[in-house]
Scaffold this active site. Structure first.
Site, PDB file in Angstrom:
ATOM      1  N   SER A  36     -18.142 134.388  77.024  1.00 14.49           N
ATOM      2  CA  SER A  36     -18.770 136.173  76.192  1.00 14.49           C
ATOM      3  C   SER A  36     -18.839 136.032  74.776  1.00 14.49           C
ATOM      4  CB  SER A  36     -17.177 137.227  76.407  1.00 14.49           C
ATOM      5  OG  SER A  36     -16.781 137.096  76.176  1.00 14.49           O
ATOM      6  N   SER A 105     -12.962 131.236  79.882  1.00 13.18           N
ATOM      7  CA  SER A 105     -12.426 132.068  79.416  1.00 13.18           C
ATOM      8  C   SER A 105     -12.926 133.253  79.566  1.00 13.18           C
ATOM      9  CB  SER A 105     -13.159 132.304  77.959  1.00 13.18           C
ATOM     10  OG  SER A 105     -12.998 133.403  77.188  1.00 13.18           O
ATOM     11  N   PHE A 106     -14.272 134.404  79.704  1.00 14.37           N
ATOM     12  CA  PHE A 106     -14.747 135.350  80.550  1.00 14.37           C
ATOM     13  C   PHE A 106     -15.067 135.083  81.878  1.00 14.37           C
ATOM     14  CE2 PHE A 106     -19.341 135.821  82.265  1.00 14.37           C
ATOM     15  CZ  PHE A 106     -19.064 137.596  81.693  1.00 14.37           C
ATOM     16  N   ASP A 226      -4.634 128.072  70.765  1.00 10.86           N
ATOM     17  CA  ASP A 226      -5.858 129.138  71.003  1.00 10.86           C
ATOM     18  C   ASP A 226      -5.835 130.259  70.958  1.00 10.86           C
ATOM     19  OD1 ASP A 226      -7.241 130.581  72.457  1.00 10.86           O
ATOM     20  OD2 ASP A 226      -7.628 129.512  74.615  1.00 10.86           O
TER      21      ASP A 226
END
Length: 276
Positions: A36, A105-106, A226
């Site tokens: 995202s 991720s998203f 991360d």
């Protein structure tokens, strides 16, 4: 007229939404769901992965609604339910009964939610740097979701993504900035994750009992360093999903598919090639 922009694939009508996607290769289908970030597209996210995976599989990489070159319907409300419905529409439009899902991720949170709601439509799961469980909003994710369009701000966001700062140049930041200000891109993005942003981390999270009920073989991949989605999310998912395995890359940030491209592709290919 042929569009020379490599980020534009072909358009399918998915749940009534004109959806830009890349459909490459042949064989068992794998769907790649992007993250995202500002100005993100499926191609920008998966450009190092699509050519390799498509040598042996059919690879489908869509721009999810609100992102990239997919239509942005007037009045749409962005949220997990909307994105799950859109993903369902993509599978239906392409006559895909069952796929492997790879989410970044998203995209990991979305893949997780889809597998919970439609377990019969998923064979295996790959979740990379995945959201999908609650965690304290990081400085990096706050910067990503709070991005206001400028070259310096894009450079700041990209610095959070990469462990190896040599990957980030002023030229790359300007390129991605220009992508973020294409017509409609920033307006949609700014509407998705307004402050306070902790609520959107929580809104993307699935419930622990639902995650525990997942029976799909699952590969979790995460960069140890991360600064956008912390490693603790994949550790938590590994605890909750019984048939899961976790691979942690050292000297790697949120860009596993870019910073550790060869290792990422090798692990995913090996994992997906195994029979049920």
């Amino acid at each position: 007229m042929v569009n020379s922009n490599s980020e534009v694939g072909r358009t399918v009508q998915a749940g009534g939404i004109g959806t830009n996607l890349h459909d490459v290769g042949s064989g068992e289908p794998v769907l790649l769901i992007h993250g995202s970030g500002p100005g993100v597209t499926a191609w920008a996210n998966w450009r190092t992965v699509i050519p390799e995976l498509s040598k042996s599989r059919r690879v489908i990489a869509p721009d999810m609604v609100g992102f990239g070159f997919t239509e942005r319907p007037a009045g749409i409300s962005y949220g997990l339910e909307t994105w799950v419905d859109h993903l369902t529409g993509i599978l239906d439009a392409m006559d895909l009964d069952r796929v492997d899902l790879v989410g970044n991720s998203f995209g990991g949170a979305l893949s997780l939610a889809f597998a919970i709601k439609f377990p019969q439509r998923v064979r295996r799961l790959v979740l990379m740097g995945s959201a999908g469980v609650s965690f304290r909003l990081t400085e990096g994710l706050d910067a990503v979701w709070g991005y206001e369009a400028s070259v310096p701000n894009m450079r700041k966001v990209m610095d959070y993504f990469a462990y190896d700062q040599d990957l980030i140049s002023d030229e790359l930041a300007e390129l991605r900035y220009n992508a973020s200000i294409r017509p409609g891109f920033q307006e949609a993005f700014a509407s998705m994750f307004p402050e306070p942003r902790q609520r959107w981390v929580d809104a993307l999270a699935s419930h622990d009992p639902d995650i525990r009920a997942i029976r799909h073989e699952t590969l979790l991949l995460h960069g140890r360093d991360d600064r956008v989605v912390p490693l603790e999310t994949s550790l938590r998912l590994n605890q909750l999903i019984e048939p899961s395995q976790l691979h942690v890359f050292g000297k790697c940030g949120h860009w596993v598919q870019i910073e550790q491209s060869r290792g990422f592709i090798r692990l995913v290919e090996d994992f997906l090639s195994n029979a049920d």
